[in-house]
Design a protein around this motif. Sequence first.
Motif, PDB file in Angstrom:
ATOM      1  N   VAL A 163       0.836  -1.206   0.000  1.00 21.41           N
ATOM      2  CA  VAL A 163       0.000   0.000   0.000  1.00 21.41           C
ATOM      3  C   VAL A 163       0.867   1.251   0.000  1.00 21.41           C
ATOM      4  CG1 VAL A 163      -1.625   1.355   1.387  1.00 21.41           C
ATOM      5  CG2 VAL A 163      -2.038  -1.083   1.003  1.00 21.41           C
ATOM      6  N   ASN A 164       2.003   1.191   0.646  1.00 20.68           N
ATOM      7  CA  ASN A 164       2.913   2.350   0.659  1.00 20.68           C
ATOM      8  C   ASN A 164       3.380   2.716  -0.738  1.00 20.68           C
ATOM      9  OD1 ASN A 164       2.741   2.548   3.440  1.00 20.68           O
ATOM     10  ND2 ASN A 164       4.625   1.392   3.830  1.00 20.68           N
ATOM     11  N   ARG A 165       3.303   1.741  -1.668  1.00 19.62           N
ATOM     12  CA  ARG A 165       3.730   1.999  -3.050  1.00 19.62           C
ATOM     13  C   ARG A 165       2.549   2.229  -3.994  1.00 19.62           C
ATOM     14  NH1 ARG A 165       7.192  -2.426  -1.583  1.00 19.62           N
ATOM     15  NH2 ARG A 165       5.818  -3.880  -2.661  1.00 19.62           N
ATOM     16  N   ALA A 166       1.364   2.367  -3.464  1.00 15.10           N
ATOM     17  CA  ALA A 166       0.160   2.503  -4.291  1.00 15.10           C
ATOM     18  C   ALA A 166      -0.033   3.943  -4.774  1.00 15.10           C
ATOM     19  CB  ALA A 166      -1.064   2.049  -3.499  1.00 15.10           C
ATOM     20  N   PHE A 167      -0.940   4.077  -5.732  1.00 20.69           N
ATOM     21  CA  PHE A 167      -1.357   5.384  -6.269  1.00 20.69           C
ATOM     22  C   PHE A 167      -0.183   6.146  -6.892  1.00 20.69           C
ATOM     23  CE2 PHE A 167      -4.152   4.440  -2.608  1.00 20.69           C
ATOM     24  CZ  PHE A 167      -5.342   4.276  -3.295  1.00 20.69           C
ATOM     25  N   ILE A 168       0.674   5.412  -7.592  1.00 19.94           N
ATOM     26  CA  ILE A 168       1.809   6.057  -8.251  1.00 19.94           C
ATOM     27  C   ILE A 168       1.354   6.818  -9.495  1.00 19.94           C
ATOM     28  CG2 ILE A 168       3.972   5.629  -9.483  1.00 19.94           C
ATOM     29  CD1 ILE A 168       4.454   3.273  -7.627  1.00 19.94           C
ATOM     30  N   TYR A 169       0.461   6.218 -10.279  1.00 19.03           N
ATOM     31  CA  TYR A 169       0.085   6.785 -11.561  1.00 19.03           C
ATOM     32  C   TYR A 169      -1.234   7.558 -11.521  1.00 19.03           C
ATOM     33  CZ  TYR A 169       3.666   3.573 -13.235  1.00 19.03           C
ATOM     34  OH  TYR A 169       4.849   2.914 -13.426  1.00 19.03           O
ATOM     35  N   LEU A 226      -2.185 -12.019 -13.203  1.00 23.65           N
ATOM     36  CA  LEU A 226      -2.299 -12.053 -11.750  1.00 23.65           C
ATOM     37  C   LEU A 226      -3.016 -10.818 -11.211  1.00 23.65           C
ATOM     38  CD1 LEU A 226      -1.248 -13.946  -9.391  1.00 23.65           C
ATOM     39  CD2 LEU A 226       0.625 -12.311  -9.154  1.00 23.65           C
ATOM     40  N   THR A 227      -2.813  -9.677 -11.834  1.00 21.38           N
ATOM     41  CA  THR A 227      -3.365  -8.418 -11.330  1.00 21.38           C
ATOM     42  C   THR A 227      -4.504  -7.879 -12.189  1.00 21.38           C
ATOM     43  OG1 THR A 227      -1.811  -7.008 -12.571  1.00 21.38           O
ATOM     44  CG2 THR A 227      -1.086  -7.819 -10.416  1.00 21.38           C
ATOM     45  N   MET A 228      -5.046  -8.723 -13.071  1.00 19.04           N
ATOM     46  CA  MET A 228      -6.090  -8.263 -13.990  1.00 19.04           C
ATOM     47  C   MET A 228      -5.602  -7.027 -14.765  1.00 19.04           C
ATOM     48  SD  MET A 228      -9.470  -8.816 -11.542  1.00 19.04           S
ATOM     49  CE  MET A 228     -10.619  -8.121 -12.772  1.00 19.04           C
ATOM     50  N   TYR A 229      -4.296  -7.009 -15.055  1.00 19.43           N
ATOM     51  CA  TYR A 229      -3.625  -5.966 -15.825  1.00 19.43           C
ATOM     52  C   TYR A 229      -3.544  -4.627 -15.087  1.00 19.43           C
ATOM     53  CZ  TYR A 229      -4.182  -9.447 -19.455  1.00 19.43           C
ATOM     54  OH  TYR A 229      -4.129 -10.623 -20.159  1.00 19.43           O
ATOM     55  N   ALA A 230      -3.972  -4.591 -13.825  1.00 21.32           N
ATOM     56  CA  ALA A 230      -3.972  -3.337 -13.087  1.00 21.32           C
ATOM     57  C   ALA A 230      -2.565  -2.872 -12.732  1.00 21.32           C
ATOM     58  CB  ALA A 230      -4.810  -3.480 -11.813  1.00 21.32           C
ATOM     59  N   HIS A 231      -1.609  -3.784 -12.707  1.00 16.57           N
ATOM     60  CA  HIS A 231      -0.232  -3.391 -12.396  1.00 16.57           C
ATOM     61  C   HIS A 231       0.465  -2.784 -13.603  1.00 16.57           C
ATOM     62  CE1 HIS A 231       3.572  -3.463 -10.236  1.00 16.57           C
ATOM     63  NE2 HIS A 231       4.147  -3.998 -11.294  1.00 16.57           N
ATOM     64  N   ASP A 232      -0.022  -3.086 -14.797  1.00 14.39           N
ATOM     65  CA  ASP A 232       0.682  -2.696 -16.021  1.00 14.39           C
ATOM     66  C   ASP A 232       0.030  -1.542 -16.775  1.00 14.39           C
ATOM     67  OD1 ASP A 232       2.736  -4.964 -16.078  1.00 14.39           O
ATOM     68  OD2 ASP A 232       0.873  -6.074 -15.952  1.00 14.39           O
ATOM     69  N   ILE A 233      -1.240  -1.281 -16.517  1.00 18.69           N
ATOM     70  CA  ILE A 233      -1.936  -0.172 -17.176  1.00 18.69           C
ATOM     71  C   ILE A 233      -1.933   1.019 -16.238  1.00 18.69           C
ATOM     72  CG2 ILE A 233      -4.171   0.611 -18.046  1.00 18.69           C
ATOM     73  CD1 ILE A 233      -4.627  -2.173 -19.131  1.00 18.69           C
ATOM     74  N   THR A 234      -1.487   2.151 -16.719  1.00 17.80           N
ATOM     75  CA  THR A 234      -1.135   3.263 -15.832  1.00 17.80           C
ATOM     76  C   THR A 234      -2.131   4.412 -15.811  1.00 17.80           C
ATOM     77  OG1 THR A 234       0.224   4.248 -17.584  1.00 17.80           O
ATOM     78  CG2 THR A 234       1.318   2.753 -16.034  1.00 17.80           C
TER      79      THR A 234
END
Length: 415
Positions: A101-107, A218-226
């Motif tokens: 969570v500390n690394r969330a909301f980057i984009y 694994l992330t439903m593409y949420a990690h790769d789409i910005t």
Amino acid sequence: MDASDEAALREKATNHNDGSVATDKMKDILEACRWRDLDALRVLAESPGGFLKDSIRQKAWPVLLGLPSAEDGNEPYTAQDDGSWKELPRHRDEDQVQLDVNRAFIYYPHHQNEAELEQQKAELSALIVEVLRRYPYLCYFQGYHDICQVLMLVLPTPLRAPAVARLSALRIRDFMLPSLAPAIAQLRLIPDILRAADPALWRHLSSTEPFFALSGTLTMYAHDITTLGEIARLFDVLLAREPVFSVYMFAAIVRGRRAELFDTPRDEPEMLHSILSKLPRPLDLDALIADTRALLDAYPPERLRGARGSPSSSSWRHTISPASVLKTARDPRACAAQSMDDGRAFFDRQVRELQWLERRDQAIALLRRYRRPAARTLGLAVLVAVLAIALRRSPPGGPTGPLGYLSTLLTRWFR
């Protein structure tokens, strides 16, 4: 919905660039939500633009996930929104949750100050921890926070935890088991899909393991789409379709890069992996969704063939558990009707299968210690004893059935 009705709705939804048509589409989505018409929502989700905006998604996503609504005469999940989860025992993975969570909301979202960012992180942490404490059998995985982040930013507060819970237990359960083996098993479908749809590309990638697709699926593409708009639009279709759609989507992405891949020698698997592990930019989501739908329609998983050229050797038959979400949620309508208790039962069955597979691998390792002729009699006796225990404990209807495993082991023994 019959084929002619679906074709008519698809044509109507596709021509939404004009403002009046877009308004008609929104009306169609809301009407489908009112009647919980999952077939209509699927067609509308697949059409260009998906559900168009978040206020519409707030109506459609809960229906797709099978959440009860006041219109059904059922009590919505707001009764759980009382903070009682804070008194529940701490989940074993909460430290890792906080690190992620500390690394969330980057984009996204944009234009937030430090105080707003910290508030959103606190809400995301609370959302994940609530679900894990209410359903402590679920195992957290890195990237889960990326999925939860999307639902948190789109859905109103009372719907977030129940939506994430149902998604976790009924649609991404394979990723929340004690082992990543079921997630890896899903990736094994990609070579089978490519073998059916594009044999030349399949041969070119034959030395490259499909682990390049792990982050996306694994992330439903949420990690790769910005961008939030793109990932929310993609979630429209991923929630409307069966979970195997996500695997086919990565196969469609691979096919879309065939020219680039053929420019890279097949004897450089590291380079091919590097190319495939990153999503192409720009990513035309509407075209990708259409390509994925066509690919799944043409080569459904039940008809895929494996390396030996037969359906029985396919990854769908050989490695995908009957309790996997790919099979228990093969029909999105049936999945929406499943309960959280159903999800727990499937979870427990998968855990038992994983335990059985571990015992099977131990038996194989033991067998290899007795491969010399002088030790075969003793080795065979030990093998039979181990298998007798394993078979008594094995779940009914494992990936290929206990007798299938026994046959495989004996074949290896006498080879």
